[in-house]
Design a protein around this motif. Structure first.
Motif, PDB file in Angstrom:
ATOM      1  N   GLU A  29       0.898  -0.942  -0.054  1.00 58.74           N
ATOM      2  CA  GLU A  29       0.243   0.166  -0.511  1.00 58.74           C
ATOM      3  C   GLU A  29       1.336   1.064  -0.110  1.00 58.74           C
ATOM      4  O   GLU A  29       0.565   2.317  -1.060  1.00 58.74           O
ATOM      5  N   ILE A  30       1.884   1.455   0.888  1.00 53.11           N
ATOM      6  CA  ILE A  30       2.685   2.592   1.002  1.00 53.11           C
ATOM      7  C   ILE A  30       3.825   2.605  -0.144  1.00 53.11           C
ATOM      8  O   ILE A  30       3.611   3.875  -0.401  1.00 53.11           O
ATOM      9  N   ALA A  31       4.219   1.235  -1.174  1.00 56.78           N
ATOM     10  CA  ALA A  31       4.675   1.236  -2.155  1.00 56.78           C
ATOM     11  C   ALA A  31       4.134   2.270  -3.203  1.00 56.78           C
ATOM     12  O   ALA A  31       4.441   2.851  -3.907  1.00 56.78           O
ATOM     13  N   GLU A  32       2.673   1.651  -3.402  1.00 54.45           N
ATOM     14  CA  GLU A  32       1.944   1.879  -4.122  1.00 54.45           C
ATOM     15  C   GLU A  32       1.727   3.642  -4.035  1.00 54.45           C
ATOM     16  O   GLU A  32       1.397   4.488  -5.143  1.00 54.45           O
ATOM     17  N   LYS A  33       1.690   4.118  -3.363  1.00 49.95           N
ATOM     18  CA  LYS A  33       0.933   5.051  -2.598  1.00 49.95           C
ATOM     19  C   LYS A  33       2.258   6.864  -3.288  1.00 49.95           C
ATOM     20  O   LYS A  33       2.400   7.388  -3.529  1.00 49.95           O
TER      21      LYS A  33
END
Length: 76
Positions: A29-33
């Motif tokens: 989730e963090i990587a996508e954001k």
């Protein structure tokens, strides 16, 4: 090497435990954001007397290749 504007890669070590799965989902989730690359590292516990192999729970003296077990776990 990343430039000043590129997000740094996120490394997530996993051992296929429930906690590692939660950490992986959070890191994803963090990587996508952030638009950051995500690297997943399979961490292996103590291999004991058979390096490169896992013993199969519930089956006496049966060993499976570590790569095969990891592939099965990742597929799940």
């Amino acid at each position: 090497m990343t430039s000043k504007n590129d997000p740094r890669p996120i490394l997530v070590p996993v051992d296929f435990s429930p906690c590692a799965e939660a950490a992986l989902l959070y890191a994803l989730e963090i990587a996508e954001k952030l638009g950051a690359p995500l690297t997943v590292l399979h961490v292996v516990h103590d291999l004991g007397d058979a390096p490169g192999y896992y013993s199969v729970k519930g089956r006496k003296k049966q060993l499976r290749r570590m790569e095969d077990v990891a592939a099965d776990m990742l597929s799940e």
